[in-house]
Design a protein around this motif. Sequence first.
Motif, PDB file in Angstrom:
ATOM      1  N   ARG A  38       0.843  -1.193   0.000  1.00  0.00           N
ATOM      2  CA  ARG A  38       0.000   0.000   0.000  1.00  0.00           C
ATOM      3  C   ARG A  38       0.874   1.236   0.000  1.00  0.00           C
ATOM      4  NH1 ARG A  38      -2.433  -0.855   6.082  1.00  0.00           N
ATOM      5  NH2 ARG A  38      -0.556  -0.258   7.252  1.00  0.00           N
ATOM      6  N   GLN A  39       0.302   2.298  -0.510  1.00  0.00           N
ATOM      7  CA  GLN A  39       1.022   3.562  -0.544  1.00  0.00           C
ATOM      8  C   GLN A  39       0.049   4.690  -0.272  1.00  0.00           C
ATOM      9  OE1 GLN A  39       3.261   4.265  -4.162  1.00  0.00           O
ATOM     10  NE2 GLN A  39       4.622   5.664  -3.095  1.00  0.00           N
ATOM     11  N   ALA A  40       0.340   5.434   0.788  1.00  0.00           N
ATOM     12  CA  ALA A  40      -0.431   6.621   1.120  1.00  0.00           C
ATOM     13  C   ALA A  40       0.254   7.835   0.494  1.00  0.00           C
ATOM     14  CB  ALA A  40      -0.526   6.769   2.635  1.00  0.00           C
ATOM     15  N   PRO A  41      -0.500   8.909   0.256  1.00  0.00           N
ATOM     16  CA  PRO A  41       0.104  10.099  -0.352  1.00  0.00           C
ATOM     17  C   PRO A  41       1.300  10.588   0.445  1.00  0.00           C
ATOM     18  CG  PRO A  41      -2.284  10.285  -0.346  1.00  0.00           C
ATOM     19  CD  PRO A  41      -1.949   9.053   0.449  1.00  0.00           C
ATOM     20  N   GLY A  42       2.413  10.823  -0.239  1.00  0.00           N
ATOM     21  CA  GLY A  42       3.602  11.332   0.397  1.00  0.00           C
ATOM     22  C   GLY A  42       4.416  10.313   1.158  1.00  0.00           C
ATOM     23  N   LYS A  43       4.005   9.051   1.093  1.00  0.00           N
ATOM     24  CA  LYS A  43       4.721   8.015   1.842  1.00  0.00           C
ATOM     25  C   LYS A  43       5.260   6.949   0.880  1.00  0.00           C
ATOM     26  CE  LYS A  43       2.318   8.485   6.230  1.00  0.00           C
ATOM     27  NZ  LYS A  43       1.622   7.760   7.331  1.00  0.00           N
ATOM     28  N   LYS A  44       6.213   6.193   1.371  1.00  0.00           N
ATOM     29  CA  LYS A  44       6.782   5.109   0.583  1.00  0.00           C
ATOM     30  C   LYS A  44       5.787   3.964   0.484  1.00  0.00           C
ATOM     31  CE  LYS A  44      11.674   5.875   1.658  1.00  0.00           C
ATOM     32  NZ  LYS A  44      12.891   5.282   2.259  1.00  0.00           N
ATOM     33  N   ARG A  45       5.926   3.190  -0.573  1.00  0.00           N
ATOM     34  CA  ARG A  45       5.121   1.976  -0.713  1.00  0.00           C
ATOM     35  C   ARG A  45       5.614   0.967   0.321  1.00  0.00           C
ATOM     36  NH1 ARG A  45       3.968  -0.049  -6.745  1.00  0.00           N
ATOM     37  NH2 ARG A  45       3.497   2.184  -6.811  1.00  0.00           N
ATOM     38  N   GLU A  46       4.684   0.365   1.034  1.00  0.00           N
ATOM     39  CA  GLU A  46       5.055  -0.573   2.087  1.00  0.00           C
ATOM     40  C   GLU A  46       4.327  -1.900   1.912  1.00  0.00           C
ATOM     41  OE1 GLU A  46       3.933   0.958   5.909  1.00  0.00           O
ATOM     42  OE2 GLU A  46       1.813   1.084   5.398  1.00  0.00           O
ATOM     43  N   GLY A  47       5.019  -2.969   2.269  1.00  0.00           N
ATOM     44  CA  GLY A  47       4.419  -4.285   2.180  1.00  0.00           C
ATOM     45  C   GLY A  47       3.533  -4.561   3.379  1.00  0.00           C
ATOM     46  N   VAL A  48       2.365  -5.131   3.148  1.00  0.00           N
ATOM     47  CA  VAL A  48       1.473  -5.454   4.251  1.00  0.00           C
ATOM     48  C   VAL A  48       1.289  -6.951   4.426  1.00  0.00           C
ATOM     49  CG1 VAL A  48       0.247  -3.266   4.169  1.00  0.00           C
ATOM     50  CG2 VAL A  48      -0.601  -5.162   2.811  1.00  0.00           C
ATOM     51  N   ALA A  49       1.301  -7.718   3.335  1.00  0.00           N
ATOM     52  CA  ALA A  49       1.096  -9.159   3.437  1.00  0.00           C
ATOM     53  C   ALA A  49       1.604  -9.827   2.167  1.00  0.00           C
ATOM     54  CB  ALA A  49      -0.386  -9.489   3.633  1.00  0.00           C
ATOM     55  N   CYS A  50       1.977 -11.082   2.308  1.00  0.00           N
ATOM     56  CA  CYS A  50       2.373 -11.831   1.112  1.00  0.00           C
ATOM     57  C   CYS A  50       2.104 -13.304   1.331  1.00  0.00           C
ATOM     58  CB  CYS A  50       3.826 -11.586   0.733  1.00  0.00           C
ATOM     59  SG  CYS A  50       5.042 -12.175   1.924  1.00  0.00           S
ATOM     60  N   ILE A  51       2.039 -14.037   0.220  1.00  0.00           N
ATOM     61  CA  ILE A  51       1.788 -15.471   0.259  1.00  0.00           C
ATOM     62  C   ILE A  51       2.737 -16.144  -0.719  1.00  0.00           C
ATOM     63  CG2 ILE A  51      -0.098 -15.278  -1.449  1.00  0.00           C
ATOM     64  CD1 ILE A  51      -1.483 -17.582   0.129  1.00  0.00           C
ATOM     65  N   SER A  52       3.322 -17.241  -0.268  1.00  0.00           N
ATOM     66  CA  SER A  52       4.286 -17.939  -1.124  1.00  0.00           C
ATOM     67  C   SER A  52       3.560 -18.816  -2.144  1.00  0.00           C
ATOM     68  CB  SER A  52       5.210 -18.808  -0.264  1.00  0.00           C
ATOM     69  OG  SER A  52       4.507 -19.947   0.218  1.00  0.00           O
ATOM     70  N   SER A  53       4.294 -19.241  -3.156  1.00  0.00           N
ATOM     71  CA  SER A  53       3.735 -20.160  -4.140  1.00  0.00           C
ATOM     72  C   SER A  53       3.991 -21.612  -3.756  1.00  0.00           C
ATOM     73  CB  SER A  53       4.339 -19.884  -5.520  1.00  0.00           C
ATOM     74  OG  SER A  53       5.737 -20.082  -5.486  1.00  0.00           O
ATOM     75  N   SER A  54       5.036 -21.855  -2.968  1.00  0.00           N
ATOM     76  CA  SER A  54       5.443 -23.231  -2.685  1.00  0.00           C
ATOM     77  C   SER A  54       4.466 -23.942  -1.764  1.00  0.00           C
ATOM     78  CB  SER A  54       6.844 -23.233  -2.080  1.00  0.00           C
ATOM     79  OG  SER A  54       6.878 -22.430  -0.922  1.00  0.00           O
ATOM     80  N   ASP A  55       4.124 -23.284  -0.648  1.00  0.00           N
ATOM     81  CA  ASP A  55       3.244 -23.958   0.332  1.00  0.00           C
ATOM     82  C   ASP A  55       2.191 -23.019   0.900  1.00  0.00           C
ATOM     83  OD1 ASP A  55       5.582 -23.926   3.184  1.00  0.00           O
ATOM     84  OD2 ASP A  55       4.789 -22.348   1.887  1.00  0.00           O
ATOM     85  N   ASN A  56       2.005 -21.883   0.231  1.00  0.00           N
ATOM     86  CA  ASN A  56       1.023 -20.877   0.672  1.00  0.00           C
ATOM     87  C   ASN A  56       1.319 -20.346   2.073  1.00  0.00           C
ATOM     88  OD1 ASN A  56      -0.454 -20.786  -1.726  1.00  0.00           O
ATOM     89  ND2 ASN A  56      -1.697 -22.549  -1.100  1.00  0.00           N
ATOM     90  N   SER A  57       2.590 -20.330   2.454  1.00  0.00           N
ATOM     91  CA  SER A  57       2.948 -19.665   3.706  1.00  0.00           C
ATOM     92  C   SER A  57       2.676 -18.168   3.574  1.00  0.00           C
ATOM     93  CB  SER A  57       4.430 -19.876   4.008  1.00  0.00           C
ATOM     94  OG  SER A  57       4.711 -21.238   4.209  1.00  0.00           O
ATOM     95  N   THR A  58       2.338 -17.546   4.683  1.00  0.00           N
ATOM     96  CA  THR A  58       1.977 -16.128   4.666  1.00  0.00           C
ATOM     97  C   THR A  58       2.819 -15.329   5.643  1.00  0.00           C
ATOM     98  OG1 THR A  58       0.201 -16.538   6.268  1.00  0.00           O
ATOM     99  CG2 THR A  58      -0.390 -16.582   3.927  1.00  0.00           C
ATOM    100  N   TRP A  59       3.010 -14.074   5.321  1.00  0.00           N
ATOM    101  CA  TRP A  59       3.720 -13.143   6.190  1.00  0.00           C
ATOM    102  C   TRP A  59       2.934 -11.844   6.255  1.00  0.00           C
ATOM    103  CZ3 TRP A  59       6.128 -16.819   3.464  1.00  0.00           C
ATOM    104  CH2 TRP A  59       7.163 -17.539   4.080  1.00  0.00           C
ATOM    105  N   TYR A  60       3.010 -11.174   7.397  1.00  0.00           N
ATOM    106  CA  TYR A  60       2.272  -9.940   7.584  1.00  0.00           C
ATOM    107  C   TYR A  60       3.153  -8.888   8.243  1.00  0.00           C
ATOM    108  CZ  TYR A  60      -1.748 -12.956   6.792  1.00  0.00           C
ATOM    109  OH  TYR A  60      -2.646 -13.837   6.249  1.00  0.00           O
ATOM    110  N   ASP A  61       2.910  -7.658   7.851  1.00  0.00           N
ATOM    111  CA  ASP A  61       3.508  -6.559   8.594  1.00  0.00           C
ATOM    112  C   ASP A  61       2.853  -6.492   9.972  1.00  0.00           C
ATOM    113  OD1 ASP A  61       3.314  -3.311   9.170  1.00  0.00           O
ATOM    114  OD2 ASP A  61       5.244  -4.000   8.395  1.00  0.00           O
TER     115      ASP A  61
END
Length: 125
Positions: A38-61
Amino acid sequence: QLQLVESGGGLVQSGGSLRLSCATPGGTLNDYAIGWFRQAPGKKREGVACISSSDNSTWYDDSVKGRFTVGRDNAKNVVYLQMNNLKPEDEGLYYCASEALFTGCVLYVSPYDYWGQGTQVTVAS
């Protein structure tokens, strides 16, 4: 070239929920790690969540843990981001991005190869 299309953004009251989807027209994202940023006005783009392809593991900010859930809906060929208990600080343009070589996934921008155009999330306090 992989085309990514986000949908599901909108205006929601603080405490409300939205479900974002990321799709590639006519195809599947099962072979890709997918990150949500996500990116808010005037701020850097930041990662909030992701999911892997191998085993659908997830990570969150840390800022979204316990409120956001990333997953794959294989019936619809999308990767979704379920966002609950939204706060004004969650507001921004939300992007999905893909990466083909990872076995896991990461929450920083540089490894991701393809990006969608983004979908706006607005949270009214």
